[in-house]
Motif scaffolding. Structure first.
Motif, mmCIF file in Angstrom:
data_model
loop_
_atom_site.group_PDB
_atom_site.id
_atom_site.type_symbol
_atom_site.label_atom_id
_atom_site.label_comp_id
_atom_site.label_asym_id
_atom_site.label_seq_id
_atom_site.Cartn_x
_atom_site.Cartn_y
_atom_site.Cartn_z
ATOM 1 N N THR A 129 22.777 5.709 22.722
ATOM 2 C CA THR A 129 22.549 4.579 21.819
ATOM 3 C C THR A 129 22.870 3.266 22.519
ATOM 4 O O THR A 129 22.106 2.303 22.432
ATOM 5 C CB THR A 129 23.412 4.722 20.554
ATOM 6 O OG1 THR A 129 23.041 5.920 19.884
ATOM 7 C CG2 THR A 129 23.233 3.538 19.628
ATOM 8 N N ASN A 153 20.165 2.577 25.076
ATOM 9 C CA ASN A 153 18.951 2.122 24.402
ATOM 10 C C ASN A 153 19.078 0.662 23.980
ATOM 11 O O ASN A 153 18.135 -0.119 24.127
ATOM 12 C CB ASN A 153 18.650 2.988 23.174
ATOM 13 C CG ASN A 153 18.169 4.366 23.533
ATOM 14 O OD1 ASN A 153 17.713 4.621 24.648
ATOM 15 N ND2 ASN A 153 18.288 5.291 22.600
ATOM 16 N N LEU A 171 15.247 -1.820 15.496
ATOM 17 C CA LEU A 171 15.211 -0.597 14.698
ATOM 18 C C LEU A 171 14.832 -0.875 13.249
ATOM 19 O O LEU A 171 14.056 -0.117 12.655
ATOM 20 C CB LEU A 171 16.555 0.130 14.768
ATOM 21 C CG LEU A 171 16.863 0.825 16.092
ATOM 22 C CD1 LEU A 171 18.301 1.328 16.101
ATOM 23 C CD2 LEU A 171 15.896 1.964 16.353
ATOM 24 N N GLU A 204 14.059 9.842 12.927
ATOM 25 C CA GLU A 204 14.613 9.511 14.244
ATOM 26 C C GLU A 204 15.137 8.070 14.287
ATOM 27 O O GLU A 204 16.226 7.814 14.804
ATOM 28 C CB GLU A 204 13.557 9.701 15.324
ATOM 29 C CG GLU A 204 14.069 9.405 16.711
ATOM 30 C CD GLU A 204 13.035 9.627 17.788
ATOM 31 O OE1 GLU A 204 13.245 9.107 18.898
ATOM 32 O OE2 GLU A 204 12.011 10.282 17.533
ATOM 33 N N ASN A 220 18.988 6.778 14.889
ATOM 34 C CA ASN A 220 19.356 5.782 15.897
ATOM 35 C C ASN A 220 20.079 4.599 15.259
ATOM 36 O O ASN A 220 21.053 4.089 15.812
ATOM 37 C CB ASN A 220 18.122 5.282 16.652
ATOM 38 C CG ASN A 220 17.519 6.339 17.537
ATOM 39 O OD1 ASN A 220 18.178 7.292 17.935
ATOM 40 N ND2 ASN A 220 16.253 6.183 17.854
ATOM 41 N N ASP A 237 23.553 5.562 14.450
ATOM 42 C CA ASP A 237 24.362 5.679 15.671
ATOM 43 C C ASP A 237 24.900 4.327 16.135
ATOM 44 O O ASP A 237 25.828 4.274 16.945
ATOM 45 C CB ASP A 237 23.557 6.324 16.800
ATOM 46 C CG ASP A 237 23.342 7.815 16.593
ATOM 47 O OD1 ASP A 237 24.041 8.411 15.747
ATOM 48 O OD2 ASP A 237 22.479 8.383 17.295
#
Length: 130
Positions: free
Chosen positions: A24, A27, A89, A107, A111, A114
């Motif tokens: 995470t 990303n 996101l 998904e 994320n 997270d």
């Protein structure tokens, strides 16, 4: 911070009751790096170098080496990276809802969830950057 399960190879670290996920954080940093390269004006070399240095540290170290103190000492990169990734996101979640893409939505929400330990850790410092 402490290691979940005591394993040195574990890719998670717990902050308070939250689990910090290395992927995470990577990303978020990569997303931020892309955004500053696309949206910035002027010379961004020093900013890019700082982001790349943080990314390389996270990528090349065990999650247990990525402590709350390390994150706090790199606030100028980590806080905007987490904030930028959160916005990305949110936008992607909205798009997945419109497309009714349940797999992508699951998904993306995972994320997004997270990110919570990072947001909790960085919350006291948000006002410094607004």
């Amino acid at each position: 911070l402490y290691n979940q399960g005591g394993s040195a190879t574990n890719s998670y670290t717990i902050y308070r009751r939250f689990i910090m996920n290395k992927d995470t954080l990577l990303n978020a940093i990569n997303n931020y790096l892309l955004q500053i390269q696309i949206d910035s004006l002027g010379d961004i070399t020093s900013k890019v170098n700082a982001v790349v240095t943080c990314r390389d540290y996270v990528a090349n170290n065990d999650i247990n080496d990525i402590t709350a103190d390390w994150i706090k000492s790199n606030l100028t990169v980590i806080l905007p990276a987490i904030t930028c990734y959160r916005k990305t996101l949110k936008n992607n979640i909205d798009e997945a809802k419109i497309r009714n893409d349940k797999e992508a939505l699951l998904e993306l929400r995972t994320n997004y969830n997270d990110l919570q330990p990072y947001l909790a850790l960085l919350k006291p410092f948000e006002k410094l950057f607004t």
